[in-house]
Design a protein around this motif. Structure first.
Motif, PDB file in Angstrom:
ATOM      1  N   SER A  22       0.809  -1.214   0.000  1.00  0.00           N
ATOM      2  CA  SER A  22       0.000   0.000   0.000  1.00  0.00           C
ATOM      3  C   SER A  22       0.843   1.267   0.000  1.00  0.00           C
ATOM      4  CB  SER A  22      -0.935   0.025   1.209  1.00  0.00           C
ATOM      5  OG  SER A  22      -0.201   0.288   2.392  1.00  0.00           O
ATOM      6  N   GLY A  23       2.068   1.182   0.503  1.00  0.00           N
ATOM      7  CA  GLY A  23       2.916   2.362   0.568  1.00  0.00           C
ATOM      8  C   GLY A  23       2.695   3.189   1.815  1.00  0.00           C
ATOM      9  N   GLN A  24       1.832   2.734   2.711  1.00  0.00           N
ATOM     10  CA  GLN A  24       1.586   3.484   3.931  1.00  0.00           C
ATOM     11  C   GLN A  24       2.890   3.634   4.703  1.00  0.00           C
ATOM     12  OE1 GLN A  24      -1.000   1.598   6.801  1.00  0.00           O
ATOM     13  NE2 GLN A  24      -1.807   3.574   7.420  1.00  0.00           N
ATOM     14  N   HIS A  25       3.149   4.822   5.205  1.00  0.00           N
ATOM     15  CA  HIS A  25       4.350   5.161   5.976  1.00  0.00           C
ATOM     16  C   HIS A  25       5.622   5.104   5.128  1.00  0.00           C
ATOM     17  CE1 HIS A  25       1.654   4.989   9.298  1.00  0.00           C
ATOM     18  NE2 HIS A  25       1.488   3.686   9.194  1.00  0.00           N
ATOM     19  N   VAL A  26       5.491   5.363   3.830  1.00  0.00           N
ATOM     20  CA  VAL A  26       6.628   5.424   2.915  1.00  0.00           C
ATOM     21  C   VAL A  26       6.600   6.785   2.226  1.00  0.00           C
ATOM     22  CG1 VAL A  26       7.654   4.465   0.809  1.00  0.00           C
ATOM     23  CG2 VAL A  26       6.656   2.935   2.529  1.00  0.00           C
ATOM     24  N   GLU A 136      17.681  12.712   6.677  1.00  0.00           N
ATOM     25  CA  GLU A 136      18.208  12.672   8.046  1.00  0.00           C
ATOM     26  C   GLU A 136      17.417  13.572   8.994  1.00  0.00           C
ATOM     27  OE1 GLU A 136      22.360  13.592   7.585  1.00  0.00           O
ATOM     28  OE2 GLU A 136      22.842  11.541   6.965  1.00  0.00           O
ATOM     29  N   ALA A 137      16.811  14.644   8.465  1.00  0.00           N
ATOM     30  CA  ALA A 137      16.047  15.580   9.299  1.00  0.00           C
ATOM     31  C   ALA A 137      14.608  15.123   9.543  1.00  0.00           C
ATOM     32  CB  ALA A 137      16.043  16.966   8.642  1.00  0.00           C
ATOM     33  N   LYS A 138      14.172  14.081   8.879  1.00  0.00           N
ATOM     34  CA  LYS A 138      12.801  13.604   9.076  1.00  0.00           C
ATOM     35  C   LYS A 138      12.575  13.236  10.531  1.00  0.00           C
ATOM     36  CE  LYS A 138      12.002  11.180   4.724  1.00  0.00           C
ATOM     37  NZ  LYS A 138      11.600   9.867   4.221  1.00  0.00           N
ATOM     38  N   GLU A 139      11.354  13.448  10.963  1.00  0.00           N
ATOM     39  CA  GLU A 139      10.984  13.069  12.323  1.00  0.00           C
ATOM     40  C   GLU A 139      10.568  11.607  12.347  1.00  0.00           C
ATOM     41  OE1 GLU A 139       9.238  15.635  14.821  1.00  0.00           O
ATOM     42  OE2 GLU A 139      10.142  17.388  13.910  1.00  0.00           O
ATOM     43  N   VAL A 140      10.651  11.000  13.505  1.00  0.00           N
ATOM     44  CA  VAL A 140      10.200   9.628  13.671  1.00  0.00           C
ATOM     45  C   VAL A 140       8.676   9.604  13.522  1.00  0.00           C
ATOM     46  CG1 VAL A 140       9.966   7.752  15.354  1.00  0.00           C
ATOM     47  CG2 VAL A 140      12.146   8.967  15.126  1.00  0.00           C
ATOM     48  N   ASN A 141       8.191   8.684  12.733  1.00  0.00           N
ATOM     49  CA  ASN A 141       6.752   8.517  12.538  1.00  0.00           C
ATOM     50  C   ASN A 141       6.189   7.858  13.795  1.00  0.00           C
ATOM     51  OD1 ASN A 141       4.187   7.533  11.850  1.00  0.00           O
ATOM     52  ND2 ASN A 141       4.761   7.225   9.715  1.00  0.00           N
ATOM     53  N   PRO A 142       5.274   8.541  14.507  1.00  0.00           N
ATOM     54  CA  PRO A 142       4.769   7.966  15.748  1.00  0.00           C
ATOM     55  C   PRO A 142       3.994   6.661  15.546  1.00  0.00           C
ATOM     56  CG  PRO A 142       3.615  10.014  15.216  1.00  0.00           C
ATOM     57  CD  PRO A 142       4.713   9.851  14.220  1.00  0.00           C
TER      58      PRO A 142
END
Length: 156
Positions: A22-26, A136-142
């Protein structure tokens, strides 16, 4: 090896990634000579919101590209801009709601013509550094406890 359409998860260095195909969280980045153009339904999420994200890529460069105080234009490109047709078509293959491989992915667009005006081969260090710094600057996906993986299409 199973076909992509049969996969429901993927084992990676981060551990098991659920939700494929599905690509969710990508995060999908379309790197092209034009921009991905939003349209009325192809790139919408299940709530009707656009999945296309425009980023101020200059925030992620170590070297000023145009000038010290310049900002990457993050506005919607004109849909009939000839160079945007290819980027939008690439995004459709990756993430179109009807025909794309990853119908729930986040879509990002980087227009090489806006990031550096030199010859194409001279652009590589600039856009590669911007992408690396952005990733690298992306935040952690909760929802996952990890940063979203980045898939890059570079068919320019």
């Amino acid at each position: 090896m199973p076909y992509l359409s049969q996969l429901t998860s993927y084992e990676s260095q981060l551990g098991r990634i659920e939700g494929l195909p599905s690509g969710q969280h990508v995060d999908i980045l379309i790197l092209d000579l034009g921009d991905v153009v939003e349209d009325d339904y192809h790139f919408l999420d299940s709530s009707g919101n656009s999945r296309v994200n425009y980023v101020d890529w200059y925030r992620f460069t170590d070297t000023p590209v145009w000038g010290a105080n310049e900002s990457y234009p993050v506005t919607q490109p004109h849909p009939f801009d000839g160079t945007s047709r290819h980027a939008t078509q690439c995004a459709s293959v990756c993430a179109d709601q009807a025909w794309g491989w990853s119908k729930e992915s986040n879509i990002f667009s980087m227009n090489l013509n806006r990031t550096y005006s030199g010859p194409t081969n001279n652009r590589i260090p600039y856009f590669a550094q911007m992408i690396k710094n952005w990733h690298e600057a992306k935040e952690v996906n909760p929802a996952t406890g990890h940063k979203n993986p980045t898939v890059i299409n570079m068919s320019f």
